[in-house]
Design an enzyme around this catalytic site. Structure first.
Site, short mmCIF file in Angstrom:
data_model
loop_
_atom_site.label_atom_id
_atom_site.label_comp_id
_atom_site.label_asym_id
_atom_site.label_seq_id
_atom_site.Cartn_x
_atom_site.Cartn_y
_atom_site.Cartn_z
N HIS A 97 37.43 22.79 93.89
CA HIS A 97 37.63 21.54 93.15
C HIS A 97 37.07 20.39 93.98
O HIS A 97 37.18 20.40 95.21
CB HIS A 97 39.12 21.33 92.86
CG HIS A 97 39.38 20.25 91.87
ND1 HIS A 97 39.30 18.92 92.21
CD2 HIS A 97 39.70 20.29 90.56
CE1 HIS A 97 39.56 18.18 91.13
NE2 HIS A 97 39.81 18.99 90.12
N GLU A 146 32.40 20.27 86.66
CA GLU A 146 33.25 19.08 86.74
C GLU A 146 32.53 17.96 87.49
O GLU A 146 32.61 17.87 88.72
CB GLU A 146 34.53 19.43 87.52
CG GLU A 146 35.35 20.51 86.86
CD GLU A 146 36.82 20.26 87.09
OE1 GLU A 146 37.57 20.26 86.12
OE2 GLU A 146 37.21 20.02 88.25
P1 PGA Z 1 41.10 15.12 84.56
O1 PGA Z 1 40.85 16.07 85.80
O2 PGA Z 1 41.29 15.99 83.36
O3 PGA Z 1 42.33 14.37 84.95
O4 PGA Z 1 39.91 14.26 84.43
C1 PGA Z 1 40.00 17.15 85.72
C2 PGA Z 1 40.07 17.90 86.99
O5 PGA Z 1 40.62 17.43 87.98
O6 PGA Z 1 39.59 19.01 87.04
#
Ligand code: PGA
Length: 222
Positions: A97, A146
């Protein structure tokens, strides 16, 4: 990766006490009964045992995931949690992440080691990348695209760009590709409609409030 698609991951990050996690599971339990895909629930480490017990004893069709795993296999690493220690509890683990890459300086080598440890423990990594150019370690099947600008900002990437990045990632291997970054009940349909994207990762923007998360499941199920 044999789980039914689409995949919806809830990443609660460092939020909620056990009582709150327990209520969240109670709230969401009814909605996952009729959900056609797979819902992967990722609370913090301390709640994995209790969540596992609650989910299995009540026959709730949530799959449990961890938010991270140690890069070490086991041993004298104070504070770490080894993959083998949670292998009986979780089927999935989020690895790479952007919050780990940024705040804990996790590099590609560390992340590849984590993937190896997860696979050795029979845990499926959900491997996060910031774009199609981010290296993906061997043995990864699920990739979460992401983009950093979209995480927790309320400013998602465009569905067109997400589809393009997902196609680029899929051209590199047999990957299940999900998208994460400000996904909501209002925009999720655009992301999953053509099934180039196999699911979504919902961070704290819309997973902490169980009702918002349930709304997302309802839209996906329509
Ligand atoms: P969010 O986060 O949905 O709050 O934008 C996504 C993530 O951290 O993977």
């Amino acid at each position: 990766m044999n789980e039914p698609l689409p995949i919806v991951v809830a990443n609660l990050k460092a939020n909620k006490t056990w009582d709150e996690v327990s209520s969240w599971i109670d709230d969401v339990a009814k909605s996952v009964v009729s959900f056609a895909g797979s819902v992967i629930f990722c609370p913090s480490y301390p709640f994995l045992v209790s969540a596992f017990t609650k989910i299995s004893q009540n026959g709730i069709s949530l799959k449990l995931g961890s938010q991270d795993i140690s890069r070490f296999e086991q041993g004298a690493y104070t504070g770490e949690v080894a993959a083998s220690q949670i292998a009986d509890l979780v089927k999935y683990v989020i690895i790479g992440h952007s919050e780990r890459r940024q705040n804990f300086r996790e590099d590609n080598q560390t992340l590849a080691q984590k993937v190896t440890n997860a696979k050795n423990a029979n845990i499926e990594p959900v491997f996060c990348v910031g774009g199609a150019e981010t290296p993906i370690p061997q043995n990864v099947s699920i990739v979460a695209y992401e983009p950093v600008f979209a995480i927790g900002t309320g400013n998602p990437d465009t569905p067109e760009n997400v589809k393009q990045v997902a196609s680029q990632i899929k051209s590199k291997g047999n990957f299940t590709v999900i998208y994460g970054g400000s996904v909501s009940a209002e925009n999720i349909e655009l992301f999953i409609e053509k099934r180039v994207i196999d699911g979504v990762l919902i961070g704290t923007t819309n997973s902490l409030d169980s009702q918002k998360f349930i709304q997302i499941l309802e839209v996906v199920n329509r």
